[in-house]
Design a protein around this motif. Structure first.
Motif, PDB file in Angstrom:
ATOM      1  N   LEU A  15     -56.887  28.089 -82.917  1.00 21.54           N
ATOM      2  CA  LEU A  15     -56.425  27.074 -81.863  1.00 21.54           C
ATOM      3  C   LEU A  15     -57.602  26.417 -81.095  1.00 21.54           C
ATOM      4  CD1 LEU A  15     -53.780  28.978 -79.840  1.00 21.54           C
ATOM      5  CD2 LEU A  15     -53.475  26.862 -80.737  1.00 21.54           C
ATOM      6  N   ALA A  18     -59.376  23.939 -83.910  1.00 14.71           N
ATOM      7  CA  ALA A  18     -58.706  22.915 -84.234  1.00 14.71           C
ATOM      8  C   ALA A  18     -58.754  21.964 -83.097  1.00 14.71           C
ATOM      9  CB  ALA A  18     -57.133  23.200 -84.344  1.00 14.71           C
ATOM     10  N   ARG A  19     -58.665  22.517 -81.786  1.00 14.17           N
ATOM     11  CA  ARG A  19     -58.890  21.415 -80.679  1.00 14.17           C
ATOM     12  C   ARG A  19     -60.092  20.646 -80.786  1.00 14.17           C
ATOM     13  NH1 ARG A  19     -56.156  18.708 -78.008  1.00 14.17           N
ATOM     14  NH2 ARG A  19     -57.820  17.240 -78.480  1.00 14.17           N
ATOM     15  N   ALA A  22     -60.702  18.333 -83.407  1.00 10.93           N
ATOM     16  CA  ALA A  22     -59.755  16.913 -83.010  1.00 10.93           C
ATOM     17  C   ALA A  22     -60.555  16.252 -82.193  1.00 10.93           C
ATOM     18  CB  ALA A  22     -58.525  17.363 -82.536  1.00 10.93           C
TER      19      ALA A  22
END
Lengths: 123, 343
Positions: A15, A18-19, A22
């Motif tokens: 998580l 991925a954050r 991004a």
């Protein structure tokens, strides 16, 4: 900018990674303290997101080890912890932790804190 | 005779073989499930991570079509929910609602198997969505105490004032079976709906629940309940002790008189009197000084120790009183006063 995310829960590690991806960062992942030390020394990240409780070496042991090596002695560290007692926070700050985030946490907020810590390190 | 014995031996041998076959079959099934889960888990984790990192305009929610895929997806989502706050948590909850996971858990709450109902209650409590309030309210009538308490805890967090009477009835019903679970429910109530604790202070509430409510109100420093806590000083010793501590933690200076009265009341248990003494120390009101000095000479050790500690919190007048006690003829008081000064 390269960030090392070290967290034993694969769900949370993915998580966070991925954050940060991004947000445009290059992210490398470690599942325990030993892997975090090895990757930090070999990949020379610009910042570490470190869980306090991890197998093999806990977050504090990782920081101590990295602070002893000139290649990683100044790398900013943001610590995640589910048991952020006063002693934990003070212990981390004494070891040079840039910032503390208690769990549960908001990945959006983590992202903002990472950005601020990198900005501080650059200035 | 020999034939009969042979039959028994053959029968037993067949039974052993059959049992072994069953064990092997179960082991194979478990191993296959574990392998399937470890194959599916990374996909579910990456799917959820990419979905949440993508922001509100993320093109695609993570996909899970088969039962095993949905089971793993839910397990990963539950893990993530534990550590998440903010918009990502809200998006994950919406995903679970829109893809039928919440509806599935709501149905599970009516399952015949107790374990299935417990699991469903845990899932709904972790997701904590208002869509589950009617089902969780119905769950308060479950035959299983664990299901009832899990539902009550979730409702304390997400339910409104309407469900408070049902939560109160549940904690009263189950406090003897699971005092720890009931404490967690009352704590959740204190954190999310502090006004609701008023109902638990009523005289006709089960004594054990009332004591938990008094403790929670004090530990959470809920100043709106200070008057109720002060009234509890006249209750039994256990309730009075916790109420006194709570008043000290809240810093309720209006309670100094009542606490002084309790601290001096020789008909009360030393534990209740010592709690009142400690609370007077926390409040730091110097008007308590003479009473605290007198408690240094009490026969009960816990009272003397509490008094020494309380005096050390009263600033210069308290320190002076402790110095005087160090030089006194009373060896016990002198020892405790010295220890308090060293702290």
């Amino acid at each position: 900018m390269k960030i090392l995310v070290s967290e034993d829960s694969s769900t949370i590690r993915r998580l966070v990674a991925a954050r940060l991806r991004a947000d445009g960062y290059e992210v490398i992942e470690a599942a325990d303290g030993q892997e975090a030390i090895e990757l930090a020394l070999s990949a020379q990240p610009d910042l570490l997101v470190l869980d306090k409780v991890m197998p093999k070496f806990d977050g504090f042991e990782v920081i101590r080890s990295l602070r002893e090596d000139p290649r990683t002695s100044a790398v900013p560290i943001l610590m995640l912890s589910e048991r952020a007692s006063e002693d934990d926070v003070l212990g981390g700050l004494r070891l040079g932790v840039e910032d503390y985030m208690p769990k549960p946490f908001s990945p959006h907020e983590l992202s903002a804190r990472v950005s601020r810590a990198l900005g501080r390190a650059a200035s | 005779m020999t034939t009969a014995l042979t039959d028994v031996v053959v029968g037993l041998a067949a039974l052993v073989v059959l049992l072994n076959l069953v064990i092997v079959a179960i082991r194979i099934a478990i191993t296959r499930r574990q392998r399937r889960e470890s194959r599916l888990r990374p996909l579910a984790e990456l799917g959820i991570a990419a979905f949440l990192a993508g922001g509100p305009a993320a093109p695609q929610a993570p996909q899970a079509a088969s039962d095993p895929e949905r089971t793993v997806m839910l397990a990963v989502a539950m893990e993530a929910l534990t550590d998440l706050l903010g918009t990502e948590r809200a998006r994950l909850v919406t995903f679970l609602e829109e893809h039928g996971y919440v509806a599935e858990a709501i149905r599970g709450l009516s399952a015949r198997r107790r374990m299935a109902r417990r699991q469903a209650a845990d899932t709904l409590a972790a997701i904590a969505t208002s869509a589950a309030v009617p089902a969780l309210t119905a769950g308060l009538a479950d035959h299983d105490a664990q299901v009832r308490i899990t539902c009550a805890g979730a409702l304390a967090e997400i339910g409104g004032q309407d469900v408070v009477p049902a939560i109160v009835a549940t904690v009263e019903r189950d406090v003897a079976v699971d005092p720890g679970g009931v404490t967690a429910v009352v704590l959740a109530l204190g954190m999310h709906q502090p006004a609701a604790l008023t109902a638990l202070f009523a005289r006709d509430t089960a004594p054990a629940v009332r004591i938990i409510a008094i403790t929670v109100a004090g530990e959470l420093r809920l100043s709106q309940h200070a008057a109720l806590l002060q009234a509890c000083l006249a209750d039994g010793d256990a309730a009075a002790s916790r109420a006194a501590r709570g008043l000290g933690l809240i810093g309720e200076v209006q309670a100094v008189g009542a606490l002084l009265e309790l601290s001096c009341d020789t008909s009360r248990a030393p534990s209740a009197r010592a709690a009142a003494v400690s609370a007077l120390g926390l409040l730091g009101d110097v008007s308590a000084l003479p009473a605290l000095e007198a408690r240094l000479l009490e026969e009960d050790w816990s009272l003397r120790a509490a008094a020494a500690q309380a005096l050390s919190r009263l600033g210069e007048p308290g320190i002076a009183a402790l110095r005087k006690a160090v030089d006194s003829d009373c060896a016990e008081a002198s020892e405790l006063a010295e220890a308090a000064l060293q702290r």
